[in-house]
Every structure is written in C-alpha cells, then in structure tokens.
Scaffold this active site. Sequence first.
Site, mmCIF file in Angstrom:
data_model
loop_
_atom_site.group_PDB
_atom_site.id
_atom_site.type_symbol
_atom_site.label_atom_id
_atom_site.label_comp_id
_atom_site.label_asym_id
_atom_site.label_seq_id
_atom_site.Cartn_x
_atom_site.Cartn_y
_atom_site.Cartn_z
ATOM 1 C CB ALA A 63 -7.576 21.577 -52.470
ATOM 2 C CB ALA A 64 -7.394 24.570 -57.641
ATOM 3 C CE LYS A 111 -10.323 15.282 -59.150
ATOM 4 N NZ LYS A 111 -9.025 14.963 -58.549
ATOM 5 N NE ARG A 169 0.183 21.064 -54.803
ATOM 6 C CZ ARG A 169 0.177 19.963 -55.538
ATOM 7 N NH1 ARG A 169 1.313 19.355 -55.806
ATOM 8 N NH2 ARG A 169 -0.958 19.450 -55.975
ATOM 9 C CB CYS A 184 -6.458 10.205 -55.436
ATOM 10 S SG CYS A 184 -4.986 10.951 -54.742
ATOM 11 C CG ASP A 213 -9.009 16.662 -55.788
ATOM 12 O OD1 ASP A 213 -9.232 15.546 -55.281
ATOM 13 O OD2 ASP A 213 -8.244 16.822 -56.753
HETATM 14 N N1 SAM Z 1 -7.494 19.260 -57.592
HETATM 15 C C1 SAM Z 1 -6.135 19.101 -58.018
HETATM 16 C C2 SAM Z 1 -6.097 18.608 -59.451
HETATM 17 O O1 SAM Z 1 -7.063 17.983 -59.895
HETATM 18 O O2 SAM Z 1 -5.118 18.884 -60.160
HETATM 19 C C3 SAM Z 1 -5.352 18.199 -57.079
HETATM 20 C C4 SAM Z 1 -5.425 18.651 -55.648
HETATM 21 S S1 SAM Z 1 -4.416 17.729 -54.563
HETATM 22 C C5 SAM Z 1 -5.277 16.241 -54.398
HETATM 23 C C6 SAM Z 1 -4.719 18.500 -53.018
HETATM 24 C C7 SAM Z 1 -4.250 19.930 -52.899
HETATM 25 O O3 SAM Z 1 -4.531 20.370 -51.567
HETATM 26 C C8 SAM Z 1 -2.753 20.104 -53.070
HETATM 27 O O4 SAM Z 1 -2.499 20.993 -54.136
HETATM 28 C C9 SAM Z 1 -2.274 20.680 -51.753
HETATM 29 O O5 SAM Z 1 -1.293 21.672 -51.908
HETATM 30 C C10 SAM Z 1 -3.534 21.265 -51.154
HETATM 31 N N2 SAM Z 1 -3.497 21.356 -49.673
HETATM 32 C C11 SAM Z 1 -2.632 20.779 -48.827
HETATM 33 N N3 SAM Z 1 -2.924 21.136 -47.560
HETATM 34 C C12 SAM Z 1 -3.987 21.955 -47.608
HETATM 35 C C13 SAM Z 1 -4.727 22.661 -46.624
HETATM 36 N N4 SAM Z 1 -4.435 22.579 -45.340
HETATM 37 N N5 SAM Z 1 -5.762 23.413 -47.049
HETATM 38 C C14 SAM Z 1 -6.053 23.499 -48.362
HETATM 39 N N6 SAM Z 1 -5.390 22.851 -49.329
HETATM 40 C C15 SAM Z 1 -4.369 22.088 -48.960
#
Ligand code: SAM
Length: 469
Positions: free
Chosen positions: A114-115, A120, A143, A236, A183
């Site tokens: 989930a990047a 990260k 995103r 977070c 993440d």
């Molecule tokens: N790792 C990133 C960084 O350090 O910049 C931040 C990630 S953020 C906390 C969580 C991510 O999970 C978001 O970009 C979001 O779009 C994604 N997300 C949301 N729902 C999801 C799903 N069902 N499966 C996978 N990823 C998902």
Amino acid sequence: MAERLTFPARFLERMQTWLGAEIGPFLQALTGPYRTGLRVNTLKIDPEAFRARSPFPLSPVPWCPEGFVLEATGLRPGRHPYHAAGLYYLQDPSAMAAALLLDPQPGEWVLDLAAAPGGKTTHLAARMRNTGVLVANEIHPRRATVLAFNVERMGVTHAVLLNETPQRLAERWAGLFDRVLVDAPCSGEGMFARDPEAVRAWSVERVRRSAGLQKALLHEAARLVRPGGCLLYATCTFAPEENEGVVDAFLKAHPDFDLVDPPRPSAFDRGHPEWVDGGDPRLVRAVRLWPHRGPGHGHFYALLRRAGEAPPHRPRPESDLPGRARRAYKAFCREALREAPGEDGLILHGDGLYRTPMAPTLWRGLRVLRPGWWLGRIRKDRFEPGHALAMALRPEAVHQVLDLPLDDPRVLAYLRGEPLEGPWREGWVLVAVEGFPLGWARADHGRLKNLLPTAVRIIRWGTLEEDRA
Ligand code: SAM
C-alpha cells in the site's frame, strides 16, 4: 492544525483509558505546532553533505541517520529546487522507522503493498541502493500516479509500480518476497495534528471497519512472504483494535509467523497485549511511537517473521527490445550519453522503453503502471528520453550538462517551464542544480527547449518564501 476542542469526546475517553496520566502531554503534542520531517535521499547525497548545504535548520531524528526534524522557517521545503532534484522527501519522523524495522538489504526482493504517495517506498529503495527488486503497489489509480512521480523524483531505478488489489498479487506471487510492508489504511488518529478532516471523519465505527480491512490485507500480505521472510505491519493510528487487535488475530490464524522483538531506540514504546481481549503476550514485541515521546505524529509497527528457509526461484530479466526500438535508443545513447545504463532488462511496454528488474513473465497480465526504470519513449523511429532517466543519471554520464548554482535565476525559470538561452550544440541537455539533475532540455538554434513534464513544473512559484497569508 487541529483544535483540541474538536476532538470527539469518545476519542478522548478512549485515549484517557489507555494513556492515564500521559493523556495531557499526548494531547499537547497532538495539538501543538506540527513539525514535519525531512529524509535525505541517500541515493543522491549523504546526510552530512546535505546538512552542510541545507537551507533549512535541521535536528536529527534519533532512529534514522538520514532523517531530520525541520525547524520552522519562512521557507517552503516542498518547493525548493533541492526538493525538485530529489535530494529529500518530506516525511513524518515516525514513518521513517518503517525502513529501520523492515531492514531491506541490497539485492533482495521487497514488496510495498500500500505504497502511495511513496514515503516508505522511496526510503526502502534508498536502503536497497537501487538493487534487487522493489515492487510498489497502490490500489487507487490517482494515488498511484503520485507514487510514480515521487519514485521518479527520488531517482529510484529498481522499482516496479503496480495498481493492483492485494488479493490478485497474492494469487500470482505466493511466497515470492523476502520482505513485505503493509502500511495499512487506518482511522488516521496520528494525522489529527495536521489534518482536521481526519478528526471530523473519526468514529468508533470507522475504527472497527478499518480493523476489518486491515485483517484482510495482512492475510493477503502473508501469502506473499517467502518462508524465512519478514512482514512489517504499520498504521498511523493509536486505536488498539487496529494495532494489537489486528496482529493478535493474525498470530492466532497464522502459526507459521512469529513476532520479532526488534532493536528499540529509547523513544520506542512496546505493544500492549492488555489493551485487547485475550491479547497474545508476544504483542509486547510490537512497537508504538507516540507524538509526546519523540518527534513525529505517531505510528504502530509489528514485525513478523515467517518460519522456514526457502529462497524462491526468481528468473532474471533478459533484454527484449524490438530492433527498431533498440536502434533508436542506441542512437540516443551515442549522441547524448558518455555512459549508458546497463542493458539487462531493457523492454518495450506500450511506447515506453524501460529497464525492468523483474522478468516480464512475472508481471504481464497485472495492472502495471511502470514495469521498471522509465528510460523514455519511442516516437516513430526516434527515442525521447524520459524524466525518470534524467532524475537517476549522474551528470558525468551526459555529454551536455547545464549545471546551475542554486542562486542562478535560470533554476527557477527552468522549474517554471520557461525556455533558456545559451550557446548550445543541437541535441539533448541535462539541466542540473549544483550537480543534481532537474530534467531534460533540447538545444535547438541556440535556445533550450524546456522538457520538464508539466506536472513537475512549479508554475505558481515566484519565490522560495512561504506565503504569509
Ligand atoms: N506507505 C505510504 C507512504 O509511506 O507514503 C502510505 C500508505 S497509506 C497509509 C495507505 C494506502 O493504502 C493508501 O494509499 C490507500 O490508497 C491504500 N488502500 C486503501 N484501501 C486499500 C485496500 N483495500 N487495499 C490496499 N490498499 C488500500
């Protein structure tokens, strides 16, 4: 900045239960002025060299040698030419602990599930020294574009960027990765300090829903880890349901995984098994970062190791370029470069020429945003170099370089997308600030046509000063 009074009463009540006497300092930290962090991109410059030239006052982040807390100034760190050159990433200090805990090594295969936006991912890439394979996946297409933009800016060359569901990846790539980062999307309590929307959207119901999604995500992520490999779960948020609760359920359902007790700088708190019903005592090995105990807005981490030892078969990518594309690319290399990138993994994907770190049989059929380092595109029979190529080249590798001092007005002019004057030989020119590439220009009749992609241009940028309004 969030106002203390706007915090939901239920949130305050819950935090009081867990934190007791620490609730005061916790709320003070959550509502105090937000200070962001700056992580130096060690793919481009080492931390001490950056510090020596930093336009911003910096103080160290205790757990991350390349991480700093940015002291407030009138300057806009997100609009500085050094930012455009990828010398740093603005990242919350508590988020910098992910790379420390997952500890990816050069040459390994690593997945960030989930990047976006890539904080990260780009940190993992730097720790891997651009070697091995880094797959960065983001489920939301918009995103994912921001992720690509950041990976490019930071000069990452060994990443495959995907826009997939975790389930599809787990079906395709069971047991493939040495290390996997999840993440997870969460209720975002750690964002309260800087995002009033996170405060407004919060509810106990949202915490529960997030925990359900996180359990499902972690389950898919586990399938992707090779025996003997590691899985890092991160959020977070502070809610135990989304942290100890998720990891507790995971441990019960996955006896082949164990919680690792990582090295722990003094600001790292332990996990709290007593905050969830029947919590596994091993949960003390998790890591909690609190906003009142160190820099950053807070994170939760749990590092899990899968039992066994089985390095999987991972085919090497061959070069597979059609003759026409190869000839066009070679002509560009002869004309513009003193030193061309290695030829292994060169492929054509759509009209894009990439250097992939991963055999195409592994990613074909998936929603691929970038199968590797984007070198450029083939237009008719010509090769046009891409921005990602510029951002990861050393200026010494290019014949014509316009290397500008930071205070030269042409730096801002270039970043605004304006053409530059100058006596240039026809052809490609790499524009750089103090030795760090900013992008391409093309010399034509003594003028430099600005080839900085529109999305990267800082159009409204008049000065480096922050708006006072
Ligand atoms: N790792 C990133 C960084 O350090 O910049 C931040 C990630 S953020 C906390 C969580 C991510 O999970 C978001 O970009 C979001 O779009 C994604 N997300 C949301 N729902 C999801 C799903 N069902 N499966 C996978 N990823 C998902």
